[in-house]
Design an enzyme around this catalytic site. Structure first.
Site, short mmCIF file in Angstrom:
data_model
loop_
_atom_site.label_atom_id
_atom_site.label_comp_id
_atom_site.label_asym_id
_atom_site.label_seq_id
_atom_site.Cartn_x
_atom_site.Cartn_y
_atom_site.Cartn_z
N GLU A 78 0.89 -1.25 -0.08
CA GLU A 78 0.05 -0.06 -0.09
C GLU A 78 0.82 1.30 -0.01
O GLU A 78 1.49 1.41 0.94
CB GLU A 78 -1.00 0.00 1.15
N CYS A 141 -8.16 -1.88 7.73
CA CYS A 141 -6.64 -2.02 7.18
C CYS A 141 -6.44 -0.51 7.09
O CYS A 141 -5.28 -0.28 7.32
CB CYS A 141 -6.64 -2.95 5.93
N HIS A 165 -1.09 -5.88 1.79
CA HIS A 165 -2.26 -6.72 1.62
C HIS A 165 -2.04 -8.01 0.83
O HIS A 165 -1.22 -8.01 0.06
CB HIS A 165 -3.35 -5.95 0.86
#
Length: 203
Positions: A78, A141, A165
């Site tokens: 991310e 998250c 992820h």
């Protein structure tokens, strides 16, 4: 050197969370870094509080959080966490915030401070699919990624932080036709590869 690695408990009707299965299988020392592991609840705010408690206790050089992104086929590193909760489903204690700022006084967003492009390239060298993701979603998250980066920023801490992820495990898609999954072994190798990169860059 210490690297704190976090993973979540199962949520959304699943019996397992691949992030925790990966966490349990990580080596305790990677690239000379002590790996400290913590499972956190899939719960808004409480998840952040648990990690902050651990940061205060162990004083890590870096924090890497792992979470499940069912439907994604690869390891996704991310880039950014945004200051909003917008839950499609309730968390594990029934909270379902909609269009709610995580921190009304916080920055609109924070970028990951781990070397995301190098992590992706090194994972791909292991013949495991990986890419950069430009959205961590608006569930727990993203909430945790934002909360950690916000805490580090507001307290002026020299701690690298980021979020990765991972897909479903094969056992989770037995009754989900055409849904991608990845073996536990490949996911463990991918996360350990990411940790190696973080350890090298945090020295």
């Amino acid at each position: 050197m210490k690297i704190l690695v976090t993973a979540f408990d199962p949520f959304g009707g699943e019996n397992i969370n691949p992030s925790y299965e990966v966490l349990k299988n990580l080596k305790d020392n990677i690239e000379g870094a002590e790996i400290i592991k913590i499972q956190v609840p899939t719960v808004f705010y409480l998840s952040v509080e648990k990690v902050i408690e651990k940061i205060k206790e162990v004083k890590p050089d870096a924090v890497l959080s792992i979470g499940q992104a069912g439907g994604r086929y690869d390891i996704t590193v991310e880039r950014i966490a945004i200051n909003i909760d917008d839950a499609r489903i309730p968390d594990n204690i029934g909270q379902q915030p909609i269009d709610t700022p995580i921190d009304p006084e916080g920055a609109p967003a924070y970028f990951a401070t781990i070397p995301i492009k190098e992590i992706v390239e090194e994972i791909k060298k292991e013949n495991i699919p990986a890419s950069i993701s430009n959205t961590a979603g608006t569930f727990v998250c993203n909430h945790l990624m934002y909360g950690i980066l916000n805490y580090v920023h507001k307290n002026g801490l020299n701690i690298k932080a980021g979020f990765i992820h991972i897909p479903y495990l094969p056992v989770q898609v037995l009754n989900k036709p055409y849904t991608p999954s990845m073996s536990l072994g490949d996911m463990v190798k991918a996360i350990e590869t990411a940790i190696k990169v973080i350890a090298k860059k945090s020295r």
